[in-house]
Design a protein around this motif. Structure first.
Motif, PDB file in Angstrom:
ATOM      1  N   LEU A  11       0.834  -1.210   0.000  1.00 31.83           N
ATOM      2  CA  LEU A  11       0.000   0.000   0.000  1.00 31.83           C
ATOM      3  C   LEU A  11       0.863   1.252   0.000  1.00 31.83           C
ATOM      4  O   LEU A  11       0.559   2.234  -0.697  1.00 31.83           O
ATOM      5  CB  LEU A  11      -0.918  -0.006   1.221  1.00 31.83           C
ATOM      6  N   SER A  12       1.942   1.230   0.763  1.00 33.72           N
ATOM      7  CA  SER A  12       2.841   2.380   0.841  1.00 33.72           C
ATOM      8  C   SER A  12       3.515   2.642  -0.498  1.00 33.72           C
ATOM      9  O   SER A  12       3.682   3.798  -0.913  1.00 33.72           O
ATOM     10  CB  SER A  12       3.894   2.154   1.929  1.00 33.72           C
ATOM     11  N   PHE A  13       3.913   1.568  -1.186  1.00 36.04           N
ATOM     12  CA  PHE A  13       4.511   1.730  -2.511  1.00 36.04           C
ATOM     13  C   PHE A  13       3.522   2.363  -3.482  1.00 36.04           C
ATOM     14  O   PHE A  13       3.886   3.259  -4.261  1.00 36.04           O
ATOM     15  CB  PHE A  13       4.982   0.378  -3.054  1.00 36.04           C
ATOM     16  N   ILE A  14       2.288   1.905  -3.459  1.00 42.29           N
ATOM     17  CA  ILE A  14       1.273   2.435  -4.375  1.00 42.29           C
ATOM     18  C   ILE A  14       1.100   3.938  -4.172  1.00 42.29           C
ATOM     19  O   ILE A  14       1.103   4.721  -5.134  1.00 42.29           O
ATOM     20  CB  ILE A  14      -0.064   1.693  -4.179  1.00 42.29           C
ATOM     21  N   ILE A  15       0.951   4.361  -2.919  1.00 42.98           N
ATOM     22  CA  ILE A  15       0.781   5.787  -2.622  1.00 42.98           C
ATOM     23  C   ILE A  15       2.055   6.560  -2.945  1.00 42.98           C
ATOM     24  O   ILE A  15       2.012   7.660  -3.520  1.00 42.98           O
ATOM     25  CB  ILE A  15       0.384   5.983  -1.151  1.00 42.98           C
TER      26      ILE A  15
END
Length: 228
Positions: free
Chosen positions: A66-70
């Motif tokens: 999720l952090s990578f996506i954001i």
């Protein structure tokens, strides 16, 4: 009416800056988690699936994806006008990989422990997708999805790195490092698992770097905007 529109436009600019600032923090978190997980990931064995360490790492992997996506969205927005279609395609492809990664991590965290007693051979086959073991049972679409994810990681990182290098918004070496970190995954063909985990470290480092640049730069811009 014109004044109201101007206020709304200013609010939109602030919202965009705030998002990029938050996205920078998520990019840092993604890089840190990606690096740390390589050293603490338990072996992909049936006995590991029911362990507390497996649950922790699987949940951290969900947070990482999720952090990578954001973070990728924020990095793209920072150089939106400069990266062109290569940057757009690279960002989309790279985020598709992390979406698939999130799906696998969710299954590892919340599905494997529930079905391991009823379907141990299925779980063992799924674990073998990232190792050297071949499954003895039908795993559906997952054996196809795993290599597709690898291609998405490589191409997405390569395109995003090239676009970042050309845009000159971030340090150009950061773009080179993204591309190299993506392409170096080809070495997984000769480096056995789990020793191939070391190949993830350059990507973790460059996202920590880009995230810090994104956060600190946006933070300075906000301070100047508020004080003006």
């Amino acid at each position: 009416m014109g004044k109201k529109f101007e206020i709304r436009e200013d609010d939109l600019k602030i919202a965009r800056r705030n998002f990029k600032k938050v996205a920078g923090l998520f990019a840092i978190l993604a890089g840190v988690l990606y690096t740390v997980i390589q050293f603490i990931h338990p072996p992909e064995t049936l006995t590991s699936v029911t362990s507390i360490s497996w649950q922790i790492v699987a949940c951290l992997s969900i947070a990482m994806s999720l952090s990578f996506i954001i973070g990728i969205i924020g990095i793209y927005m920072k150089q939106l006008e400069e990266v062109g279609w290569i940057g757009l395609i690279g960002s989309i492809i790279f985020n598709l990989f992390w979406l698939i990664s999130l799906t696998f991590s969710f299954i590892e965290a919340f599905v494997y422990p529930l079905i391991i007693n009823e379907a141990p051979r299925f779980v063992e086959g799924m674990l073998g997708l990232f190792g050297e073991n071949k499954s003895e049972v039908n795993l559906g679409v997952f054996p196809i999805l795993a290599p597709i994810a690898g291609v998405l990681y490589m191409l997405g990182g390569l395109f995003l790195g090239i676009a970042t290098f050309r845009a000159k918004v971030f340090p150009r070496f950061a773009g080179i490092l993204i591309s190299l970190a993506a392409v170096v995954t080809l070495a997984t063909a000769i480096i056995p698992h789990p020793y191939d985990r070391i190949l993830a470290l350059p990507m973790g480092v460059v996202f920590i770097w880009l995230g810090y640049i994104l956060w600190s730069d946006t933070n300075n811009v906000l301070k100047k905007f508020i004080s003006s």
